[in-house]
Design an enzyme around this catalytic site. Structure first.
Site, PDB file in Angstrom:
ATOM      1  N   GLU A  78     -77.504   4.773 -22.661  1.00  0.00           N
ATOM      2  CA  GLU A  78     -78.180   6.061 -22.529  1.00  0.00           C
ATOM      3  C   GLU A  78     -79.519   5.983 -23.267  1.00  0.00           C
ATOM      4  OE1 GLU A  78     -76.453  10.443 -21.901  1.00  0.00           O
ATOM      5  OE2 GLU A  78     -74.994   9.003 -22.642  1.00  0.00           O
TER       6      GLU A  78
ATOM      7  N   GLU B  22     -71.651  11.831 -32.720  1.00  0.00           N
ATOM      8  CA  GLU B  22     -71.841  12.705 -31.559  1.00  0.00           C
ATOM      9  C   GLU B  22     -70.746  13.760 -31.495  1.00  0.00           C
ATOM     10  OE1 GLU B  22     -71.459  10.655 -27.834  1.00  0.00           O
ATOM     11  OE2 GLU B  22     -72.534  12.238 -26.759  1.00  0.00           O
TER      12      GLU B  22
HETATM   13  C1  BGC Z   1     -75.917  12.865 -24.287  1.00  0.00           C
HETATM   14  C2  BGC Z   1     -76.140  14.148 -25.002  1.00  0.00           C
HETATM   15  C3  BGC Z   1     -76.701  15.122 -24.035  1.00  0.00           C
HETATM   16  C4  BGC Z   1     -75.626  15.362 -23.022  1.00  0.00           C
HETATM   17  C5  BGC Z   1     -75.870  16.446 -22.052  1.00  0.00           C
HETATM   18  C6  BGC Z   1     -74.907  13.119 -23.226  1.00  0.00           C
HETATM   19  O1  BGC Z   1     -74.558  12.025 -22.514  1.00  0.00           O
HETATM   20  O2  BGC Z   1     -75.551  11.844 -25.111  1.00  0.00           O
HETATM   21  O3  BGC Z   1     -76.545  14.091 -26.253  1.00  0.00           O
HETATM   22  O4  BGC Z   1     -77.283  16.233 -24.546  1.00  0.00           O
HETATM   23  O5  BGC Z   1     -75.251  14.166 -22.391  1.00  0.00           O
HETATM   24  O6  BGC Z   1     -75.112  16.296 -20.920  1.00  0.00           O
END
Ligand code: BGC
Length: 891
Positions: free
Chosen positions: A470, A748
């Site tokens: 990501e 997270e």
């Molecule tokens: C990210 C997040 C993001 C979210 C929203 C994730 O995969 O890591 O931090 O805001 O997706 O869908």
């Protein structure tokens, strides 16, 4: 991003006034600026002089041997207008500033040398060059470019202007140019392309010189997003460089450059890592010059994007960390533990022993699971360094990738020693401005972890995470974290630049703010382009936050079109102007009660969250419009906001003030966004939030949207004991749970690692996501008690709110005016002392028990009453059945 901790009030400030630093716009130095009329700002050094106010300033601008002096009666010391005529490309100007105060005292001169970069597109005569075309469906192989040129040796200035489609590193005569890494960084390349200016004088020699360039695919053409799209901005890597001697081009990229298709960097991908062949190392390749031309460079179409010399500081190597231990895992693998989760890479400090048949493989990960490298959270990112031995490896570092890791597993080299590898920490090199410390060690660690997560995720753009497939500029994450970030570091240029990319990409999406910036397609559901409250709202909320921190109204002006586009075209509305329920919402993303595999399925109605945000940003847009003299828009958004607010109330608020989603996040947003009308409703909300928090045994039940505001909302309605009890909770989900599990960054998920040491089974399980670190705003503004009351910190608010078992706290912020600091200590059962320092030309509104005053510069001490809370700790609400809920409070 420097690592120093600012002095708070420990040393006594001198009794005279001086300017600590003079700056142009938001640049880190005066070198390579992209403004013809740069605004000037100066911060004052700390002083013990009381109530010093600037009344006037003098500016002397010296250009081409001529000086002009300007005397301006003004108390403004930040972002004052350029007094002279516009600069031209490459022009240098020497600027001196001094300020005079109401007491008649004058500072010494502060000085800054400015040098304009290439301000016009026509200044570029170089061409974008690349190698032969490469297969579009495969990662692009890095290659090198090279050219010889002659230099007379008697120049005053020699400059290299450089950028790339892809990532580049330049060498001249065998030496690396500049200290940037991952240049030119990541932008919305179709619209905006950063170029760098380097002073290359020390690298040149009279006569024959060689310039060589490494080029890699980077973000430009590499795989990005989930499941992954390549070639988003193009499938040809290109380099654009122009070397000038006293303003004359002596070498530029053109068809006469040589392409070296084979080199020691075999592959380099952002997610997958780098493959390096030491057998192909040729240390002389950019030193002794050109052999026979193998392949001529191809001329590629000149970049269509605007070429910008950015204010944003570059990504640099910040520091190095040595491994703390070498672990042999249960399966017999060798793992280095660096003791800190970080973004960066390993540097090899030795020539690794081995033959040209041997290969060393290094895999990176943030955690161990059951004693082995925990790579599942990386998803499809291989995050692997492969080093083929047989040639020199000492000093090797990857060029066009980075990893998010604490642990590195080394195979193919058995006798590893602690000194063989160092972890190189990289980050956008922002100026550190904020510090915080208090009497609670775990809270301090939480704060430190937030700083590390910011470092690891402020890598050219503000990203969600630095490790998995990501590493994208998720707008919602930055939106919630920006107040914390802007206290800790000078984010003006970094976040300001990112907002320009946001607006540029939004334009392509017809008003929809992309959820990741730079915009990256994410098939199959194209999540990135779906209009999401809180994420898209970054375009309204974040420039406002920057305005508060840096007092620069141009952030609002530049964002204005984007704000209007978002509210008028981007937000998908139903007949009432609310978010249409036809389009999904992220809502209170990652509420701990949402199932691991469905992070958006939260107990709080996602449309309640979205519509609360809609009311809030519409009100904010009206406020911004008024500030910008956009009278018609101010009225229109003002009346829209009133209508939407009434609609919110009829849809979600009961007559007594309960909310249709009876959750922490719902009450928090309604309180934070002032969605209540009457004291009776407020009192209901207050009691419900208190009740829910105690009912949940002080565990957090908020996701990305509720988390930044829950403790400030509790403080706002005077429920500090509940706020502190929640802050000090150690069981999951809580802020301190990860700390007790040994976290060195913000996770997270509240429980990315489960208590038994296994990794959360969900897909989203990063150990380095700053969003939940947004709690640090509460630490700065409420625990230590330091925040901005007026935009740009012309006036601070000093309002410490002691509570819990915290007995002292201190914070400092090096604002655009100068350094503010607060330090308080509960001295005995009755008394509290608060020390405040205020910079010259600053002021602070002090709110303490029995005190409500505004004071000017200097050092101030306030003695007030303080009483420990006899009811502490607040108690859990017990249900009627079953065994009592145990909530053991550990101070
Ligand atoms: C990210 C997040 C993001 C979210 C929203 C994730 O995969 O890591 O931090 O805001 O997706 O869908």
């Amino acid at each position: 991003m420097g690592d120093f901790i600012l002095d708070t009030v420990s040393s006594r400030a001198p009794a005279s006034i001086s300017i600590a630093e003079l700056r142009a716009e938001h640049y880190e130095s005066g070198f390579g600026i992209f403004h013809a009329t740069p605004r000037l700002s100066w911060r004052f050094a700390a002083t013990s002089v009381r109530d010093w106010r600037q009344t006037s300033y003098e500016v002397v601008v010296t250009r081409q041997g001529q000086s002009e002096s300007f005397h301006v009666s003004s108390n403004t010391s930040s972002l004052v207008a350029w007094p002279s005529t516009p600069l031209t490309s490459r022009e240098t100007a020497h600027v001196r500033v001094r300020a005079t105060g109401t007491d008649g005292s004058t500072t010494d001169w502060a000085e800054l040398t400015l040098e304009a970069a290439l301000l016009k597109r026509s200044d570029w005569t170089a061409e974008l060059i690349g190698g032969p075309p490469q297969p579009v469906d495969q990662p692009k192989k890095p290659f090198r470019l090279r050219r010889a040129f002659t230099y007379s040796g008697d120049a005053e200035t020699t400059r290299l202007y450089a950028t790339a489609h892809g990532l580049y590193e330049v060498e001249i005569n065998g030496q690396r140019v500049g200290d940037h890494v991952l240049a030119p960084g990541w932008q919305s390349y179709r619209h905006r392309l950063h170029y760098q200016t380097y002073d290359v004088t020390p690298l040149l020699r009279p006569g024959h010189n060689v310039i060589g360039v490494y080029l890699g695919e980077g973000w430009f053409a590499g795989r990005l997003g989930r499941p992954g799209t390549s070639n988003i901005w193009g499938d040809r890597l290109g380099f654009l460089g122009q070397l000038e001697v006293d303003g004359r081009v002596v070498c530029k990229t053109d068809a006469d450059w040589e392409v070296l298709t084979e080199g020691p960097v075999l592959n380099s991908e952002i997610y997958n890592g780098e493959e390096f062949d030491s057998r192909l190392v040729d240390l002389e390749w950019s030193a002794s010059g050109v052999s026979t031309y193998v392949v001529h460079a191809a001329i590629l179409p000149f970049p269509s994007a605007e070429l910008i010399a950015p204010e944003t500081p570059p990504v640099r190597r910040l520091t190095e960390i040595q491994p703390q231990q070498i672990i042999t895992t249960p399966s017999g693998k060798t793992v280095l533990d660096f003791g800190q989760n970080l973004a960066g890479w390993l540097r090899v400090n030795i020539d690794i022993p081995g033959t040209d048949k041997d290969t060393v493989v290094i895999r990176h990960a943030e955690v161990l699971e059951h004693g082995e490298l925990g790579t599942r959270p990386l998803r499809t990112a291989k995050a692997t360094a492969t080093i083929h031995l047989g040639g020199p490896t000492c000093g090797y570092e990857p060029r066009f990738t980075f990893y998010g890791f604490r642990y590195a597993e080394v195979t193919g080299y058995v006798e590893v020693k602690l000194t063989d590898f160092s972890a190189v920490v990289i980050s956008s090199d922002l100026r550190r401005t904020g510090s915080f410390e208090c009497s609670h060690d775990l809270v301090n660690k939480l704060h430190e972890n937030t700083v590390w997560s910011m470092r690891g995720n402020f890598v050219s753009v503000p990203t969600d995470c630095p490790q998995r497939d990501e590493r994208l500029g998720w707008s919602g994450d930055l939106q919630v974290f920006a107040p914390t970030a802007s206290f800790l570091y000078d984010t003006a240029a970094f976040v300001g630049g990112w907002l320009r990319d946001l607006a540029a990409d939004q334009h392509d999406l017809k008003g929809i703010v992309p959820n990741v910036v730079p915009s990256v397609p994410m098939p199959p559901n194209d999540n990135e382009r779906r209009p999401m409250a809180a994420w898209g709202d970054a375009t309204v909320i974040t420039p406002w936050d920057l305005y508060q921190f840096f007092g620069d109204a141009t952030f609002l002006r530049k964002q204005w079109d984007s704000i209007v586009q978002w509210l008028d075209c981007g937000v998908p509305r139903d007949a009432h102007g609310f978010y249409s329920t036809e389009t999904p919402q992220f809502g209170d993303w990652l509420d701990p009660r949402s199932p691991p595999a469905l992070p958006g399925h939260t107990p709080t109605d996602p449309y309640l969250v979205a519509n609360a945000y809609l009311v809030h940003v519409t009100e904010r847009a009206a406020q911004i419009a008024a500030l910008l003299n956009e009278t018609e828009a101010a009225q229109r958004y003002g009346s829209d906001a009133r209508r939407l607010r009434a609609r919110f109330r009829s849809e979600y608020v009961t007559p007594s003030g309960r909310l249709s989603s009876d959750t922490q996040t719902a009450y928090v947003l309604a309180l934070h966004m002032d969605l209540y009308d009457s004291p009776a409703e407020l009192s209901t909300a207050r009691h419900r939030l208190d009740w829910l928090t105690r009912w949940e045994a002080f565990k957090i039940n908020t996701g990305f949207c509720g988390t930044p505001h829950i403790l400030p909302a509790l403080a706002k309605v005077d429920m500090l004991p509940t706020a502190y009890r929640m802050l000090q909770e150690r069981d999951s989900p809580s802020w301190l749970y990860p700390v007790t599990m040994g976290a060195t960054t913000i996770w997270e998920r509240w429980n990315s690692m489960l208590p038994d040491g296994s990794i959360n089974p969900g897909q989203m399980t990063s150990f380095n996501h700053y969003a939940l670190g947004s709690v640090c705003h509460f630490l700065h503004a409420h625990v230590a008690g330091l925040s901005a009351e007026e935009p740009g910190w012309t006036r601070a608010l000093v309002r410490p709110r002691p509570g819990g078992t915290v007995r002292w706290a201190r914070a400092s912020h090096d604002s655009p005016i100068g350094l503010y600091s607060v330090s308080w200590k509960a001295e005995d059962e009755m008394a509290m002392a608060t020390f405040v320092t205020i910079p010259p030309n600053g002021s602070a509104h002090i709110v303490l028990p029995g005190i409500d005053v505004v004071v000017g510069s200097g050092e101030h001490v306030f003695e007030t009453e303080w009483h420990p809370d006899p009811e502490w700790p607040p108690q859990v609400i017990q249900g009627a059945q079953g065994k009592p809920v145990e909530a053991v409070f550990v101070p």
